[in-house]
Scaffold this active site. Structure first.
Site, PDB file in Angstrom:
ATOM      1  N   ILE A 107      35.670 -42.734  14.784  1.00  0.00           N
ATOM      2  CA  ILE A 107      34.905 -42.243  13.697  1.00  0.00           C
ATOM      3  C   ILE A 107      33.883 -42.159  13.497  1.00  0.00           C
ATOM      4  O   ILE A 107      32.845 -42.499  14.548  1.00  0.00           O
ATOM      5  CB  ILE A 107      34.722 -44.639  12.667  1.00  0.00           C
ATOM      6  CG1 ILE A 107      33.803 -44.419  11.629  1.00  0.00           C
ATOM      7  CG2 ILE A 107      34.118 -45.115  13.968  1.00  0.00           C
ATOM      8  CD1 ILE A 107      33.781 -46.023  10.887  1.00  0.00           C
ATOM      9  N   SER A 108      32.424 -41.377  12.820  1.00  0.00           N
ATOM     10  CA  SER A 108      31.839 -40.736  13.016  1.00  0.00           C
ATOM     11  C   SER A 108      31.041 -41.853  13.017  1.00  0.00           C
ATOM     12  O   SER A 108      30.660 -42.891  12.370  1.00  0.00           O
ATOM     13  CB  SER A 108      31.219 -39.593  11.800  1.00  0.00           C
ATOM     14  OG  SER A 108      32.592 -38.380  11.637  1.00  0.00           O
ATOM     15  N   ALA A 109      29.591 -40.756  13.831  1.00  0.00           N
ATOM     16  CA  ALA A 109      28.421 -41.759  13.509  1.00  0.00           C
ATOM     17  C   ALA A 109      27.280 -42.357  12.179  1.00  0.00           C
ATOM     18  O   ALA A 109      27.733 -41.592  10.959  1.00  0.00           O
ATOM     19  CB  ALA A 109      27.313 -41.149  14.640  1.00  0.00           C
ATOM     20  N   PRO A 110      27.093 -43.580  12.159  1.00  0.00           N
ATOM     21  CA  PRO A 110      27.010 -43.628  10.434  1.00  0.00           C
ATOM     22  C   PRO A 110      25.798 -43.048   9.577  1.00  0.00           C
ATOM     23  O   PRO A 110      25.572 -41.871   8.580  1.00  0.00           O
ATOM     24  CB  PRO A 110      25.836 -45.267  10.410  1.00  0.00           C
ATOM     25  CG  PRO A 110      26.114 -45.546  11.655  1.00  0.00           C
ATOM     26  CD  PRO A 110      26.460 -44.071  12.344  1.00  0.00           C
TER      27      PRO A 110
ATOM     28  N   ARG B 285      30.969 -51.535   8.156  1.00  0.00           N
ATOM     29  CA  ARG B 285      31.677 -51.087   8.932  1.00  0.00           C
ATOM     30  C   ARG B 285      32.013 -51.876  10.229  1.00  0.00           C
ATOM     31  O   ARG B 285      33.418 -51.322  10.957  1.00  0.00           O
ATOM     32  CB  ARG B 285      30.201 -50.137   9.393  1.00  0.00           C
ATOM     33  CG  ARG B 285      31.198 -48.590  10.561  1.00  0.00           C
ATOM     34  CD  ARG B 285      30.130 -47.743  11.048  1.00  0.00           C
ATOM     35  NE  ARG B 285      30.546 -46.261  11.064  1.00  0.00           N
ATOM     36  CZ  ARG B 285      29.824 -46.592  12.765  1.00  0.00           C
ATOM     37  NH1 ARG B 285      29.303 -47.260  13.237  1.00  0.00           N
ATOM     38  NH2 ARG B 285      30.518 -45.310  13.090  1.00  0.00           N
TER      39      ARG B 285
END
Ligand code: SAH
Length: 221
Positions: A67-70, A41
């Site tokens: 970018i979305s949270a994992p 990432r």
């Protein structure tokens, strides 16, 4: 030496594995956990933010997008129930991170991004990582991509007012669509399953807030 570490795919191995252990169960034979433990990432986000890459937070990726949270990536990916043979449509390529995760869990990923700068950066990053089964198209993903339909799974990674009708049409029998729909401020994370006899069954997975889906079946820019 340290510089080399920071730039490479092998860097941040331990925090990445810890993140994967935290976010994914072994229910699917550990496939999602392995994907999260493998995709770097830190190489898909702006360089200045690399130190934040393995915290469970959304991060800015330029052009006003995130970018979305994992944890969100893990939950949405798990909800697609991928086995490995699928063709997946992703709406909203963004950084390319979610596409790289899908690429490890499915056979082919078709990803659509409306912003040229992001599409180009994601392409470069995925090429560097050697991800060969993701194709990125520039355009309005709320229209889907009839030329590549039907899809076994569809993931919408930007929030729209309602599930775009063309995406429902392009979902194959037995297929799953997952995405955030609601107002601009808050959305419900929804899964729609297309049954073998052609019905659509909708489930609420949770509540979330995503950047806007902008397009014909999204919001006006
Ligand atoms: N999946 C991405 C998340 C990016 S955020 C990742 O892993 O980084 C959502 C993205 O959707 C943004 O890049 C935004 O530009 C894009 N987007 C919004 N509306 C869109 C549309 N109609 N078609 C394609 N992309 C769209």
């Amino acid at each position: 030496m340290f510089q080399h570490q920071v730039a490479g795919q092998g860097a941040y191995l331990r925090p990445r594995r810890r993140m994967a252990e935290r976010l994914a169960s072994a229910d699917d034979g550990g496939r999602l956990r392995d994907a999260l433990a493998t995709v770097p990432r830190h190489l898909l986000i702006p360089e200045a933010l690399r130190g934040e890459a393995y915290r469970d937070v959304a991060l800015p990726i330029g052009d006003g997008q995130t970018i979305s949270a994992p944890g969100v990536v893990a939950a949405m990916t798990a909800a697609l129930e991928l086995r490995g043979h699928e063709t997946v449509l992703e709406v909203g390529t963004g950084s390319g991170y979610q596409a790289a995760i899908l690429a490890r869990l499915a056979s082919r990923v078709v990803s659509i991004e409306r912003l040229p700068g992001l599409a180009a950066r994601a392409r470069t990053a995925l090429d560097r990582l050697g991800v060969a089964n993701v194709v990125i198209y520039l355009g309005d993903g709320s229209l889907g991509r009839p030329a590549d339909a039907p899809f076994d799974a569809i993931l919408v990674t930007a929030g729209g007012p309602a599930v775009p009708a063309p995406l429902l049409d392009q979902l194959g029998p037995g297929g799953r669509l997952v995405g955030p729909f609601g107002s601009r401020e808050a959305q419900r994370l929804i899964r729609v399953r297309r049954t073998r006899d052609g019905r659509y069954v909708r489930e609420l997975l949770g509540h979330c807030r995503f950047v806007d889906l902008i397009g014909t079946h999204g919001w006006v820019d």
